[in-house]
Design an enzyme around this catalytic site. Structure first.
Site, PDB file in Angstrom:
ATOM      1  N   HIS A 266       0.872  -1.187   0.000  1.00 46.20           N
ATOM      2  CA  HIS A 266       0.000   0.000   0.000  1.00 46.20           C
ATOM      3  C   HIS A 266       0.904   1.231   0.000  1.00 46.20           C
ATOM      4  CE1 HIS A 266      -3.498   2.381   0.504  1.00 46.20           C
ATOM      5  NE2 HIS A 266      -3.821   2.125   1.767  1.00 46.20           N
ATOM      6  N   HIS A 305      -2.322  -1.868  -9.914  1.00 43.91           N
ATOM      7  CA  HIS A 305      -3.299  -1.303  -8.984  1.00 43.91           C
ATOM      8  C   HIS A 305      -4.545  -2.169  -9.009  1.00 43.91           C
ATOM      9  CE1 HIS A 305      -5.895   1.627  -7.012  1.00 43.91           C
ATOM     10  NE2 HIS A 305      -4.776   2.155  -6.575  1.00 43.91           N
ATOM     11  N   ASP A 361       2.687   5.790  -6.683  1.00 41.89           N
ATOM     12  CA  ASP A 361       3.932   5.677  -5.932  1.00 41.89           C
ATOM     13  C   ASP A 361       5.174   5.570  -6.801  1.00 41.89           C
ATOM     14  OD1 ASP A 361       3.037   5.874  -3.351  1.00 41.89           O
ATOM     15  OD2 ASP A 361       2.371   3.794  -3.301  1.00 41.89           O
TER      16      ASP A 361
HETATM   17  N1  ACO Z   1       4.929  -6.446 -10.711  1.00 39.86           N
HETATM   18  C1  ACO Z   1       4.832  -7.642 -11.347  1.00 39.86           C
HETATM   19  N2  ACO Z   1       3.709  -8.354 -11.481  1.00 39.86           N
HETATM   20  C2  ACO Z   1       2.605  -7.827 -10.912  1.00 39.86           C
HETATM   21  C3  ACO Z   1       2.609  -6.586 -10.244  1.00 39.86           C
HETATM   22  C4  ACO Z   1       3.840  -5.884 -10.160  1.00 39.86           C
HETATM   23  N3  ACO Z   1       3.911  -4.691  -9.533  1.00 39.86           N
HETATM   24  N4  ACO Z   1       1.377  -6.310  -9.778  1.00 39.86           N
HETATM   25  C5  ACO Z   1       0.604  -7.361 -10.159  1.00 39.86           C
HETATM   26  N5  ACO Z   1       1.345  -8.267 -10.846  1.00 39.86           N
HETATM   27  C6  ACO Z   1       0.871  -9.494 -11.471  1.00 39.86           C
HETATM   28  C7  ACO Z   1       0.613 -10.568 -10.448  1.00 39.86           C
HETATM   29  O1  ACO Z   1       1.755 -11.373 -10.247  1.00 39.86           O
HETATM   30  C8  ACO Z   1      -0.533 -11.329 -11.093  1.00 39.86           C
HETATM   31  O2  ACO Z   1       0.013 -12.110 -12.114  1.00 39.86           O
HETATM   32  P1  ACO Z   1      -0.604 -13.588 -12.397  1.00 39.86           P
HETATM   33  O3  ACO Z   1      -2.005 -13.322 -12.862  1.00 39.86           O
HETATM   34  O4  ACO Z   1       0.289 -14.170 -13.418  1.00 39.86           O
HETATM   35  O5  ACO Z   1      -0.551 -14.312 -11.080  1.00 39.86           O
HETATM   36  C9  ACO Z   1      -1.356 -10.229 -11.766  1.00 39.86           C
HETATM   37  O6  ACO Z   1      -0.411  -9.184 -12.049  1.00 39.86           O
HETATM   38  C10 ACO Z   1      -2.483  -9.680 -10.904  1.00 39.86           C
HETATM   39  O7  ACO Z   1      -1.906  -9.261  -9.660  1.00 39.86           O
HETATM   40  P2  ACO Z   1      -2.648  -9.300  -8.263  1.00 39.86           P
HETATM   41  O8  ACO Z   1      -1.636  -9.391  -7.187  1.00 39.86           O
HETATM   42  O9  ACO Z   1      -3.730 -10.321  -8.309  1.00 39.86           O
HETATM   43  O10 ACO Z   1      -3.325  -7.878  -8.270  1.00 39.86           O
HETATM   44  P3  ACO Z   1      -3.920  -7.139  -7.010  1.00 39.86           P
HETATM   45  O11 ACO Z   1      -5.023  -6.285  -7.500  1.00 39.86           O
HETATM   46  O12 ACO Z   1      -4.210  -8.070  -5.899  1.00 39.86           O
HETATM   47  O13 ACO Z   1      -2.686  -6.223  -6.518  1.00 39.86           O
HETATM   48  C11 ACO Z   1      -1.238  -4.467  -6.109  1.00 39.86           C
HETATM   49  C12 ACO Z   1      -2.609  -4.876  -6.660  1.00 39.86           C
HETATM   50  C13 ACO Z   1      -1.091  -4.907  -4.643  1.00 39.86           C
HETATM   51  C14 ACO Z   1      -1.139  -2.933  -6.129  1.00 39.86           C
HETATM   52  C15 ACO Z   1      -0.142  -5.094  -6.981  1.00 39.86           C
HETATM   53  O14 ACO Z   1      -0.255  -4.632  -8.309  1.00 39.86           O
HETATM   54  C16 ACO Z   1       1.257  -4.851  -6.444  1.00 39.86           C
HETATM   55  O15 ACO Z   1       1.731  -5.590  -5.585  1.00 39.86           O
HETATM   56  N6  ACO Z   1       1.962  -3.767  -6.919  1.00 39.86           N
HETATM   57  C17 ACO Z   1       3.252  -3.438  -6.400  1.00 39.86           C
HETATM   58  C18 ACO Z   1       3.106  -2.677  -5.102  1.00 39.86           C
HETATM   59  C19 ACO Z   1       2.586  -1.292  -5.300  1.00 39.86           C
HETATM   60  O16 ACO Z   1       3.054  -0.535  -6.151  1.00 39.86           O
HETATM   61  N7  ACO Z   1       1.616  -0.895  -4.457  1.00 39.86           N
HETATM   62  C20 ACO Z   1       1.040   0.437  -4.486  1.00 39.86           C
HETATM   63  C21 ACO Z   1      -0.399   0.372  -4.835  1.00 39.86           C
HETATM   64  S1  ACO Z   1      -1.059   1.970  -5.027  1.00 39.86           S
HETATM   65  C22 ACO Z   1      -1.206   2.561  -3.491  1.00 39.86           C
HETATM   66  O17 ACO Z   1      -1.378   1.900  -2.524  1.00 39.86           O
HETATM   67  C23 ACO Z   1      -1.066   3.938  -3.354  1.00 39.86           C
END
Ligand code: ACO
Length: 427
Positions: A266, A305, A361
């Protein structure tokens, strides 16, 4: 067209017609669907609330596919371009833009509550010099509730207003104290002759009674705070609502929001982005890093996201802020790595097919660093920005007659009943 859905339970052959309101069905309507007379009825299973609306809200609108974000109906681009942070806070909290008189009164109220009880400074001195500022922030904001027992009076609108002012006024002071704490510098107390942002920047950076304010950097910080001010039912806001639903005071509820924001998935992501850029070290290493992400060895922090499946509109605005800031401070050398990461990721099938774009971010940390804030402090700045959103959502939750104490259900998948085994008889 009838706004209902008809469900046939193939276990019993019975048919149910459920109303659809605002594109949703009520999960509690499912409870009437029973296979046997004494079962609990059908539930919706939705780990991590992927497709569950937990409230009706008038605060923030997001269209994740189109990359739209609006506060109380106003496009984020227009708010960030013209409003001050306190004006934005007023909009979120009151529902309408303030008149000049209302804004002046709100600014005055906040200005005259910026001091914290001296015991808060003693409380902070109990933390180690290297304590993470987010851990200190959540502790200190939670502790505020003990200084203001009247905050428990959550059903009194006047008391709610007072706590709202206290939070908006005192959290920046505490945040600035944390900044000084980790440097071993004496605390700088609030100054009423400065504006909200100017006062915060002065409390963080003043040395020997002097600080030369840079209006471009101050406005950039203000825009960043505005961009973070609310984001509907994200993890930390849901935490504030959920904890607040127990009718605890708002300081404790906001402290829960800070705890949620601390996490690397987050608000902690801006810190994680900088650590990732440090780890990559050089533009030449970007392709290998991208490959390692695709191979499942970690995530590209600052990308992806839950709601935005196109470019995060805040990230677009932040890129513009970055230009203004770097013109003043000189280019952050890590920017080149970030730009190259974005360029490759936006062309790469892995990221394209998963609709992963830079989020708020991705660039904010680079800006904070150029402004002189250390990496572990970035999330504190995020918290300062999100504060009015948390308070507005808490207040909306309290006034919503449909809300009760938050209490999800579960599917029990553990052991069936079995007799307790005394210690002496266990293998
Ligand atoms: N890098 C690489 N792969 C990713 C990323 C990433 N940043 N984010 C998602 N994926 C992939 C996952 O591995 C998954 O792949 P799969 O379908 O092959 O298993 C797919 O994309 C879907 O990802 P989920 O984790 O199911 O997506 P979710 O909606 O649960 O997660 C999140 C959203 C937590 C923001 C995620 O994209 C992430 O971890 N990002 C990196 C952390 C980040 O930047 N957080 C800030 C969010 S914005 C905020 O809070 C202000």
């Amino acid at each position: 067209m009838t706004d209902t859905i008809t469900v046939v339970d193939n276990r019993t052959g019975r048919e149910y017609t459920l109303p659809i309101v605002d594109g949703t069905i009520r999960a509690s309507d499912l409870a009437q669907i029973r296979a046997e007379g004494d079962d609990h009825g059908l539930m919706a299973y939705d780990p991590a609330y992927l497709n569950t609306a937990s409230c009706r809200s008038t605060i923030t609108f997001i269209d994740g596919d189109k990359g739209i974000l609006r506060y109380r109906g106003y496009p984020i681009e227009q708010v960030a371009e013209t409003a001050s942070f306190l004006e934005t806070a007023y909009l979120l909290l009151e529902g309408e833009l303030p008149t000049a008189t209302q804004l002046a009164a709100w600014e005055d109220d906040v200005k005259y509550h910026t001091y914290v009880h001296t015991n808060i400074t003693k409380f902070l001195s109990g933390f180690r010099y290297d304590a993470h500022p987010m851990g200190m922030l959540l502790g200190a904001v939670g502790a505020l509730s003990t200084f203001y027992p009247d905050a428990k009076d959550i059903h009194d609108p006047h008391s709610r207003y007072v706590q709202r002012v206290r939070l908006m006024a005192k959290v920046p002071t505490i945040a600035a104290f944390l900044f000084r704490h980790s440097r071993g510098l004496p605390y700088v107390f609030p100054r009423n002759d400065l504006g909200y942002i100017g006062n915060f920047v002065n409390m963080t950076f003043e040395i020997g009674g002097k600080h030369e304010p840079n209006p471009v950097l101050q406005r950039a910080l203000e825009i960043l705070l505005i961009l973070h001010a609310d984001h509907e039912q994200n993890c930390s806001t849901s935490a504030v609502r959920s904890v607040g639903s127990s009718q605890v005071d708002p300081f404790s509820a906001v402290s829960a929001g800070i705890a949620a924001l601390y996490g690397p998935l987050h608000g902690g992501a801006n810190e994680a982005v900088l650590r990732m850029l440090d780890e990559i070290g050089d533009v030449a290493n970007v392709p290998a890093f991208i490959e390692s992400v695709k191979a499942g060895k970690g995530r590209l922090m600052g990308f992806g996201h839950r709601v935005y499946k196109s470019y995060d509109p805040r990230a677009k605005l932040i890129k513009r802020v970055a230009d203004d800031v770097f013109e003043q401070t000189g280019l952050n050398p890590k920017l080149k790595i970030a730009v190259e990461l974005e360029r490759i990721a936006l062309e790469d099938e892995y990221f394209v097919s998963r609709r992963l774009y830079p989020n708020v971010d991705f660039y904010s940390g680079l800006i904070y660093q150029a402004m002189g804030y250390p990496t572990d402090y970035f999330t504190v700045l995020f918290a300062l920005g999100r504060l009015p959103g948390w308070i507005a959502q808490w207040e909306e939750m309290l006034r919503d007659k449909e809300q009760k104490i938050a209490r999800p259900r579960q599917i029990y998948v553990g052991a069936a009943e079995r007799p307790f085994v005394p210690l002496a008889e266990r293998g």
